[in-house]
Design an enzyme around this catalytic site. Structure first.
Site, PDB file in Angstrom:
ATOM      1  N   ASP A 149      -2.005  10.775  -2.358  1.00 21.65           N
ATOM      2  CA  ASP A 149      -2.431   9.679  -3.244  1.00 21.65           C
ATOM      3  C   ASP A 149      -2.810  10.170  -4.629  1.00 21.65           C
ATOM      4  O   ASP A 149      -2.730   9.434  -5.608  1.00 21.65           O
ATOM      5  CB  ASP A 149      -3.599   8.924  -2.615  1.00 21.65           C
ATOM      6  CG  ASP A 149      -3.093   8.092  -1.459  1.00 21.65           C
ATOM      7  OD1 ASP A 149      -2.961   8.630  -0.346  1.00 21.65           O
ATOM      8  OD2 ASP A 149      -2.766   6.912  -1.697  1.00 21.65           O
TER       9      ASP A 149
ATOM     10  N   ARG B 151      -7.834  -0.371  -6.484  1.00 15.96           N
ATOM     11  CA  ARG B 151      -8.027   0.768  -5.575  1.00 15.96           C
ATOM     12  C   ARG B 151      -8.225   2.024  -6.426  1.00 15.96           C
ATOM     13  O   ARG B 151      -7.442   2.272  -7.347  1.00 15.96           O
ATOM     14  CB  ARG B 151      -6.825   0.931  -4.630  1.00 15.96           C
ATOM     15  CG  ARG B 151      -6.614  -0.304  -3.744  1.00 15.96           C
ATOM     16  CD  ARG B 151      -5.695  -0.018  -2.581  1.00 15.96           C
ATOM     17  NE  ARG B 151      -6.320   0.857  -1.600  1.00 15.96           N
ATOM     18  CZ  ARG B 151      -5.664   1.461  -0.615  1.00 15.96           C
ATOM     19  NH1 ARG B 151      -4.349   1.299  -0.509  1.00 15.96           N
ATOM     20  NH2 ARG B 151      -6.293   2.230   0.245  1.00 15.96           N
TER      21      ARG B 151
ATOM     22  N   ASN C 278      -5.389  12.578   0.206  1.00 19.62           N
ATOM     23  CA  ASN C 278      -4.486  11.756   1.019  1.00 19.62           C
ATOM     24  C   ASN C 278      -5.326  11.050   2.087  1.00 19.62           C
ATOM     25  O   ASN C 278      -6.545  11.254   2.164  1.00 19.62           O
ATOM     26  CB  ASN C 278      -3.388  12.610   1.643  1.00 19.62           C
ATOM     27  CG  ASN C 278      -2.283  11.762   2.265  1.00 19.62           C
ATOM     28  OD1 ASN C 278      -1.790  10.820   1.637  1.00 19.62           O
ATOM     29  ND2 ASN C 278      -1.906  12.052   3.504  1.00 19.62           N
ATOM     30  N   LYS C 279      -4.682  10.247   2.899  1.00 19.25           N
ATOM     31  CA  LYS C 279      -5.360   9.451   3.912  1.00 19.25           C
ATOM     32  C   LYS C 279      -6.343  10.276   4.735  1.00 19.25           C
ATOM     33  O   LYS C 279      -6.048  11.399   5.111  1.00 19.25           O
ATOM     34  CB  LYS C 279      -4.300   8.812   4.821  1.00 19.25           C
ATOM     35  CG  LYS C 279      -4.818   7.938   5.933  1.00 19.25           C
ATOM     36  CD  LYS C 279      -5.772   6.857   5.471  1.00 19.25           C
ATOM     37  CE  LYS C 279      -5.169   5.924   4.429  1.00 19.25           C
ATOM     38  NZ  LYS C 279      -6.190   5.089   3.756  1.00 19.25           N
TER      39      LYS C 279
ATOM     40  N   ARG D 231       0.861  -1.193   0.000  1.00 23.14           N
ATOM     41  CA  ARG D 231       0.000   0.000   0.000  1.00 23.14           C
ATOM     42  C   ARG D 231       0.895   1.240   0.000  1.00 23.14           C
ATOM     43  O   ARG D 231       2.092   1.153   0.145  1.00 23.14           O
ATOM     44  CB  ARG D 231      -0.935  -0.012   1.207  1.00 23.14           C
ATOM     45  CG  ARG D 231      -0.213  -0.372   2.482  1.00 23.14           C
ATOM     46  CD  ARG D 231      -0.708   0.333   3.675  1.00 23.14           C
ATOM     47  NE  ARG D 231      -0.518   1.765   3.576  1.00 23.14           N
ATOM     48  CZ  ARG D 231       0.654   2.392   3.706  1.00 23.14           C
ATOM     49  NH1 ARG D 231       1.772   1.732   3.927  1.00 23.14           N
ATOM     50  NH2 ARG D 231       0.728   3.699   3.606  1.00 23.14           N
ATOM     51  N   GLY D 232       0.215   2.418  -0.140  1.00 20.73           N
ATOM     52  CA  GLY D 232       0.981   3.651  -0.319  1.00 20.73           C
ATOM     53  C   GLY D 232       1.072   3.878  -1.818  1.00 20.73           C
ATOM     54  O   GLY D 232       1.375   2.943  -2.586  1.00 20.73           O
ATOM     55  N   ALA D 233       0.785   5.132  -2.246  1.00 14.64           N
ATOM     56  CA  ALA D 233       0.575   5.383  -3.673  1.00 14.64           C
ATOM     57  C   ALA D 233       1.696   4.882  -4.598  1.00 14.64           C
ATOM     58  O   ALA D 233       1.418   4.121  -5.546  1.00 14.64           O
ATOM     59  CB  ALA D 233       0.308   6.875  -3.876  1.00 14.64           C
TER      60      ALA D 233
ATOM     61  N   GLN E 298      -2.145   2.880  10.070  1.00  7.74           N
ATOM     62  CA  GLN E 298      -0.870   2.901   9.332  1.00  7.74           C
ATOM     63  C   GLN E 298       0.216   3.668  10.104  1.00  7.74           C
ATOM     64  O   GLN E 298       1.392   3.359  10.006  1.00  7.74           O
ATOM     65  CB  GLN E 298      -1.057   3.540   7.951  1.00  7.74           C
ATOM     66  CG  GLN E 298      -1.793   2.682   6.956  1.00  7.74           C
ATOM     67  CD  GLN E 298      -3.278   2.942   6.953  1.00  7.74           C
ATOM     68  OE1 GLN E 298      -3.851   3.391   7.942  1.00  7.74           O
ATOM     69  NE2 GLN E 298      -3.928   2.682   5.828  1.00  7.74           N
TER      70      GLN E 298
HETATM   71  O1  MRU Z   1      -4.731   3.355   2.220  1.00  6.21           O
HETATM   72  P1  MRU Z   1      -3.235   3.520   2.138  1.00  6.21           P
HETATM   73  O2  MRU Z   1      -2.545   3.002   3.341  1.00  6.21           O
HETATM   74  O3  MRU Z   1      -2.681   2.993   0.847  1.00  6.21           O
HETATM   75  O4  MRU Z   1      -3.047   5.100   2.112  1.00  6.21           O
HETATM   76  C1  MRU Z   1      -1.737   5.612   1.983  1.00  6.21           C
HETATM   77  C2  MRU Z   1      -1.670   7.065   2.152  1.00  6.21           C
HETATM   78  O5  MRU Z   1      -2.653   7.750   2.287  1.00  6.21           O
HETATM   79  C3  MRU Z   1      -0.329   7.677   2.076  1.00  6.21           C
HETATM   80  O6  MRU Z   1      -0.263   8.807   2.874  1.00  6.21           O
HETATM   81  C4  MRU Z   1      -0.089   8.071   0.608  1.00  6.21           C
HETATM   82  O7  MRU Z   1      -0.160   6.972  -0.229  1.00  6.21           O
HETATM   83  C5  MRU Z   1       1.183   8.752   0.448  1.00  6.21           C
HETATM   84  S1  MRU Z   1       2.575   7.694   0.618  1.00  6.21           S
HETATM   85  C6  MRU Z   1       3.514   8.175  -0.630  1.00  6.21           C
END
Ligand code: MRU
Length: 320
Positions: free
Chosen positions: A215, A76, A225-226, A44-46, A174
């Site tokens: 993201d 996703r 973002n999250k 996970r993470g963009a 996270q």
């Molecule tokens: O749902 P996730 O854990 O994939 O969400 C991740 C985030 O929101 C991160 O902050 C985002 O991807 C930036 S990391 C480069």
């Protein structure tokens, strides 16, 4: 740490769902297995989602590329790096280039990009800074140094950051599970807080800067973002605290004019009604589970990219 390893015949992932309790590797040898790993957040993470999808396409049988691309593209909806990586692999396929080499190049370029993010982000810090962050943005999200997490750790190594406030990041934690684990490995000093403590910590004068990842960034500089990031930006505006986003240009979606058009992933209500697998709400309770929010460009001090620390209204041009 090597959270993402690609051999050409297998994508080996550090299963992020099990951290910090267990460091177990997951071997994916088909696009289906990669899609499943992305869907259930084992990776996970963009940027990491984009790299994994590229590797998934390189694992597809000849002639099965389009079906695999649809499958991976549907895992996703919010992180645009997924679609960016799929389109790049499609161009490589159309040009008759080697897909394993292209996926490996995407991963290698991200590692170089991380270095550039650090180079442009480090000068933002003054002395003795206390930086607050949300979600997880370190090595786990790029397979190399990370985005915001890389800049923060570099700031600590340079003697400019003295403490990292880590939001736990409900509902999937996270921050508590992954960012704390990464910072502990790096030896950087951190304190974990519940998301709802951020306002109070700021009001006490204990936060000098907020740094988060992204993201998807719309053409006008709005940032998805999250969930919880928008609230932090509002709090920063109220307390006069700089709010920075650190992201590669592959996170900028020039085709999306503003944040309103960004699709926000909605996940299962059980992620909210349960904690660590144990139900915490009444059986009949319903819950909303918006996984991301959108921070308006006007609340963002700067967006650190490989092209420099930019104003939000400059990122679309840089990405083009
Ligand atoms: O749902 P996730 O854990 O994939 O969400 C991740 C985030 O929101 C991160 O902050 C985002 O991807 C930036 S990391 C480069």
């Amino acid at each position: 740490m090597r959270p993402i390893e690609f051999t050409g015949t297998s994508l080996r992932l550090l299963d992020q769902t099990l951290l910090p309790g267990e460091e177990r590797r997951l071997d994916c040898t088909t696009p289906e297995e990669v899609a499943d790993a992305i869907r259930r957040l084992a990776v996970r993470g963009a940027p990491a989602i984009g790299i994994a999808a590229a590797c998934g396409l390189a694992l597809a049988e000849p002639g099965d590329f389009d079906r695999a691309a649809s499958l991976l593209g549907a895992t996703r909806p919010t992180a645009v790096n997924l679609h960016w990586a799929i389109e790049r692999m499609r161009s490589a396929r159309d040009d008759g280039r080697d897909l394993v080499a292209e996926a490996s190049a995407i991963a290698a370029e991200q590692a170089r990009c991380d270095d550039e993010l650090v180079r442009h982000g480090l000068p933002l810090f003054g002395e003795g800074e206390r930086v607050l962050t949300h979600c997880n943005t370190g090595p786990l999200v790029t397979g190399a140094r990370g985005t915001a997490g890389a800049v923060i750790v570099a700031g600590w190594e340079a003697g400019k950051v003295e403490l990292v406030w880590v939001d736990e990041t409900r509902p999937l934690l996270q921050g508590a599970r992954l960012t704390s684990w990464e910072l502990g490995r790096a030896g950087a000093p951190y304190r974990l807080i519940t998301d709802s403590m951020a306002a109070s910590v700021m009001a006490r004068g204990l936060v000098d800067r907020v740094m988060v990842g992204a993201d998807r960034i719309a053409a006008n500089g709005d940032v998805a973002n999250k969930i919880g990031t928008y609230g932090l930006a509002v709090l920063c505006a109220h307390h006069g605290i700089p709010f920075h986003v650190v992201a590669p240009l592959s996170t900028v979606d020039v085709a999306t004019p503003s944040g309103e058009a960004i699709v926000i992933e909605e996940r299962a209500p059980e992620e909210v009604t349960a904690l660590g697998g144990r139900r915490v709400a009444p059986d009949a309770a319903d819950a909303a589970n918006y996984a991301f929010d959108v921070t308006p460009a006007g609340l963002v001090t700067s967006i650190v990219t490989e092209a420099g620390a930019l104003r939000p209204d400059e990122v679309a041009q840089a990405a083009r």
